[in-house]
Design a protein around this motif. Structure first.
Motif, PDB file in Angstrom:
ATOM      1  N   LYS A 177      38.472  88.171  60.183  1.00 53.21           N
ATOM      2  CA  LYS A 177      39.440  87.735  60.543  1.00 53.21           C
ATOM      3  C   LYS A 177      40.354  86.672  59.459  1.00 53.21           C
ATOM      4  CE  LYS A 177      40.188  84.747  63.629  1.00 53.21           C
ATOM      5  NZ  LYS A 177      41.241  83.540  63.416  1.00 53.21           N
ATOM      6  N   SER A 178      39.030  85.687  58.980  1.00 55.65           N
ATOM      7  CA  SER A 178      40.693  85.047  57.904  1.00 55.65           C
ATOM      8  C   SER A 178      40.605  85.333  57.168  1.00 55.65           C
ATOM      9  CB  SER A 178      39.405  83.518  57.827  1.00 55.65           C
ATOM     10  OG  SER A 178      37.953  84.106  57.276  1.00 55.65           O
ATOM     11  N   THR A 179      40.239  86.385  56.248  1.00 56.24           N
ATOM     12  CA  THR A 179      40.442  87.868  55.185  1.00 56.24           C
ATOM     13  C   THR A 179      41.946  87.664  55.032  1.00 56.24           C
ATOM     14  OG1 THR A 179      37.840  87.956  54.481  1.00 56.24           O
ATOM     15  CG2 THR A 179      39.955  89.336  53.582  1.00 56.24           C
ATOM     16  N   LEU A 180      42.064  88.951  56.127  1.00 54.76           N
ATOM     17  CA  LEU A 180      43.509  89.467  57.040  1.00 54.76           C
ATOM     18  C   LEU A 180      44.431  88.284  56.537  1.00 54.76           C
ATOM     19  CD1 LEU A 180      44.656  91.782  57.756  1.00 54.76           C
ATOM     20  CD2 LEU A 180      45.018  91.186  59.854  1.00 54.76           C
ATOM     21  N   ILE A 181      43.942  87.042  57.106  1.00 55.84           N
ATOM     22  CA  ILE A 181      44.956  86.158  57.185  1.00 55.84           C
ATOM     23  C   ILE A 181      45.626  85.199  55.840  1.00 55.84           C
ATOM     24  CG2 ILE A 181      45.743  83.530  57.844  1.00 55.84           C
ATOM     25  CD1 ILE A 181      45.948  84.474  60.558  1.00 55.84           C
ATOM     26  N   ASN A 182      44.208  85.220  55.364  1.00 51.60           N
ATOM     27  CA  ASN A 182      44.806  85.165  53.575  1.00 51.60           C
ATOM     28  C   ASN A 182      45.089  85.801  52.859  1.00 51.60           C
ATOM     29  OD1 ASN A 182      43.411  82.583  54.445  1.00 51.60           O
ATOM     30  ND2 ASN A 182      41.383  83.554  53.564  1.00 51.60           N
ATOM     31  N   ARG A 183      45.547  87.054  53.261  1.00 47.00           N
ATOM     32  CA  ARG A 183      45.910  88.187  52.983  1.00 47.00           C
ATOM     33  C   ARG A 183      47.755  88.201  53.134  1.00 47.00           C
ATOM     34  NH1 ARG A 183      45.946  93.581  50.007  1.00 47.00           N
ATOM     35  NH2 ARG A 183      47.832  93.761  49.040  1.00 47.00           N
ATOM     36  N   LEU A 184      47.730  87.828  55.018  1.00 49.46           N
ATOM     37  CA  LEU A 184      48.836  87.738  55.315  1.00 49.46           C
ATOM     38  C   LEU A 184      49.687  86.833  54.833  1.00 49.46           C
ATOM     39  CD1 LEU A 184      48.238  88.545  58.874  1.00 49.46           C
ATOM     40  CD2 LEU A 184      49.838  90.181  56.815  1.00 49.46           C
ATOM     41  N   ILE A 185      49.479  85.308  54.721  1.00 46.04           N
ATOM     42  CA  ILE A 185      50.360  84.250  53.741  1.00 46.04           C
ATOM     43  C   ILE A 185      50.503  84.287  52.680  1.00 46.04           C
ATOM     44  CG2 ILE A 185      49.450  81.808  53.058  1.00 46.04           C
ATOM     45  CD1 ILE A 185      47.772  81.998  55.196  1.00 46.04           C
ATOM     46  N   ARG A 186      49.885  85.312  51.746  1.00 40.80           N
ATOM     47  CA  ARG A 186      50.012  85.389  50.681  1.00 40.80           C
ATOM     48  C   ARG A 186      51.056  86.130  50.514  1.00 40.80           C
ATOM     49  NH1 ARG A 186      44.400  85.938  48.949  1.00 40.80           N
ATOM     50  NH2 ARG A 186      44.699  88.355  48.817  1.00 40.80           N
ATOM     51  N   ASP A 187      51.066  87.655  51.319  1.00 41.82           N
ATOM     52  CA  ASP A 187      52.166  88.540  51.132  1.00 41.82           C
ATOM     53  C   ASP A 187      53.623  88.120  52.140  1.00 41.82           C
ATOM     54  OD1 ASP A 187      49.573  90.115  50.299  1.00 41.82           O
ATOM     55  OD2 ASP A 187      51.343  91.859  49.968  1.00 41.82           O
ATOM     56  N   TYR A 188      53.362  87.077  52.952  1.00 43.27           N
ATOM     57  CA  TYR A 188      54.293  86.814  54.001  1.00 43.27           C
ATOM     58  C   TYR A 188      54.898  85.447  53.932  1.00 43.27           C
ATOM     59  CZ  TYR A 188      54.122  91.213  56.820  1.00 43.27           C
ATOM     60  OH  TYR A 188      54.225  92.483  56.822  1.00 43.27           O
ATOM     61  N   SER A 189      54.113  84.252  53.681  1.00 41.10           N
ATOM     62  CA  SER A 189      54.659  83.340  53.785  1.00 41.10           C
ATOM     63  C   SER A 189      55.423  82.169  53.299  1.00 41.10           C
ATOM     64  CB  SER A 189      52.694  82.051  54.463  1.00 41.10           C
ATOM     65  OG  SER A 189      53.590  81.329  54.997  1.00 41.10           O
ATOM     66  N   ASP A 190      56.392  81.515  53.046  1.00 33.07           N
ATOM     67  CA  ASP A 190      56.563  80.038  52.094  1.00 33.07           C
ATOM     68  C   ASP A 190      56.240  78.956  52.540  1.00 33.07           C
ATOM     69  OD1 ASP A 190      58.738  78.749  50.564  1.00 33.07           O
ATOM     70  OD2 ASP A 190      60.710  79.521  52.214  1.00 33.07           O
ATOM     71  N   LEU A 191      55.432  78.655  52.069  1.00 29.54           N
ATOM     72  CA  LEU A 191      54.784  77.604  52.140  1.00 29.54           C
ATOM     73  C   LEU A 191      55.348  76.288  52.072  1.00 29.54           C
ATOM     74  CD1 LEU A 191      51.091  79.335  51.999  1.00 29.54           C
ATOM     75  CD2 LEU A 191      52.241  78.067  54.107  1.00 29.54           C
ATOM     76  N   ASP A 192      56.565  76.387  51.287  1.00 32.67           N
ATOM     77  CA  ASP A 192      57.763  74.801  51.203  1.00 32.67           C
ATOM     78  C   ASP A 192      57.799  74.596  52.442  1.00 32.67           C
ATOM     79  OD1 ASP A 192      57.602  75.758  48.273  1.00 32.67           O
ATOM     80  OD2 ASP A 192      59.172  76.878  47.841  1.00 32.67           O
ATOM     81  N   ASN A 193      57.611  75.546  53.720  1.00 37.25           N
ATOM     82  CA  ASN A 193      58.564  74.905  54.887  1.00 37.25           C
ATOM     83  C   ASN A 193      56.945  74.649  55.449  1.00 37.25           C
ATOM     84  OD1 ASN A 193      60.959  76.516  55.466  1.00 37.25           O
ATOM     85  ND2 ASN A 193      59.566  78.622  55.542  1.00 37.25           N
TER      86      ASN A 193
END
Length: 373
Positions: A177-193
């Motif tokens: 699960k964490s591997t998929l989450i990490n990929r989603l974070i890289r592809d989808y997330s704006d971590l300036d928020n």
């Protein structure tokens, strides 16, 4: 952790109750980090600073409480399962907790199956099994987190079915699960928020919300611990032998009736009655399989458990529950598997039928199913 007036009791990122004792549980924060402002749990810290999530666990009751809240949302649910331990990693009764929200079933560790396996047949098998469990799935996607295979298809499925909704990612432990989450974070997330506090006033979801560029979120839920999986019962060193890390090489035994096969000292497969026939064993190739006559099996176990028959070692044997028996009648015709959760399965090439008894630690799920391969 003793709460004082100077330290907050909740994570400023996800709202979970903070604790300093258990790094594998939700809410963990190193004691030194309590001096920071704001104070966030280690999982939020890793997501915010390193663009990655870590796997944390909760017990079944906590997990079901969390799932019940998902049913009150309009979300896409991504359920990650392990093809090597499909029934053991499928969340029982998921549909009734999540309401009408659509489910994408992501089937990980597809690289463990023999290369010649037809992936379309695997998808059809998964769809039938999910339907039997009452799970309505909008799409099944096969992938390998380890080999980084199939993730583009996972992302495409999420884009197709999300329609701007939040994405809840759910799964049991050790499914990737964490591997998929990490990929989603890289592809989808704006971590300036900033990581955001739970949208449910007065409740702690124990789930981290990761903002996505379009204003919705990926919600990373803790892994659920299912003790019907042998992988949850063994020591960490035995877990490495139990969980295959590369393509499984099936082992075929031609067995006469009243012959037994030991999986180390973890389980035993008895062919009690039937015509001579072949059985194909799918388990980690780091695990030794040992054949003997049924009438000698009990004595062999008593004299050689923890040594010739290992894992587990003699020191670790008492950490496992005592064995219990599962009698299984394989009908004539049709291909069937005898599946032992967390350990693997035995395919009965049974045109003729067979009477089987499986000995496994008490509580471990043992069933007959339609053959996966």
């Amino acid at each position: 952790m003793t709460e004082t007036n100077t330290h907050p009791s909740q994570c400023a990122g996800c709202g979970v109750k903070l604790q300093t004792e258990r790094s594998d549980k939700v809410g963990y924060v190193p004691a030194a980090a309590l001096e920071r402002d704001p104070v966030i749990c280690q999982r939020c810290f890793r997501i915010k600073n390193y663009n990655e999530a870590s796997t944390l666990t909760v017990d079944q009751n906590e997990f079901l409480r969390l799932l019940n809240q998902v049913g009150n949302t309009k979300s896409l649910v991504v359920h990650i399962v392990d093809i090597f331990d499909f029934e053991g990693s499928l969340i029982s009764g998921l549909q009734r907790f999540i309401g009408g929200n659509p489910v994408v079933l992501v089937v990980n560790k597809i690289d463990l199956l023999p290369k010649l396996v037809n992936h379309n047949k695997i998808v059809n098998w998964v769809q039938r099994q999910a339907k039997e469990q009452g799970l309505k799935v909008v799409e099944v996607v096969l992938c390998s987190a380890k080999q980084n295979v199939g993730f583009d298809r996972v992302l495409a499925a999420l884009d197709q079915h999300r329609n701007g909704r939040d994405i809840y990612v759910v799964g049991s432990t050790n499914v990737g699960k964490s591997t998929l989450i990490n990929r989603l974070i890289r592809d989808y997330s704006d971590l300036d928020n900033e990581l955001t506090v739970s949208q449910y006033p007065g409740t702690t979801l124990d789930a981290v919300r990761i903002p996505i560029d379009d204003g919705s979120s990926i919600i990373d839920t803790p892994g659920i611990v299912y003790e019907h999986r042998l992988t949850e019962l063994v020591t960490k060193k035995d877990l490495q032998k139990l969980m295959p890390t590369r393509e499984i090489k099936p082992i075929v035994f031609q067995l006469n009736e009243r012959q037994s096969i030991f999986f180390g000292a973890l389980a035993r497969f008895d062919f009690v009655q039937g015509e001579r026939q072949s059985f194909t064993f799918y388990a980690s190739n780091a695990l030794d399989l040992h054949r003997t006559k049924l009438e000698k099996a009990d004595q062999l176990y008593e004299e050689h458990k923890g040594e010739l028959l290992a894992p587990p070692s003699k020191e670790d044997l008492d950490k496992l529950p005592k064995w219990t028996k599962h009698a299984i009648r394989i009908p004539r015709g049709g291909q069937k598997d005898v599946y032992i959760s967390g350990l693997g399965w035995v395919k009965a090439n049974a045109e003729v039928g067979a009477e089987i008894v499986v000995h496994a630690p008490k509580g471990v799920k043992v069933i007959m199913r339609e053959s996966l391969i």
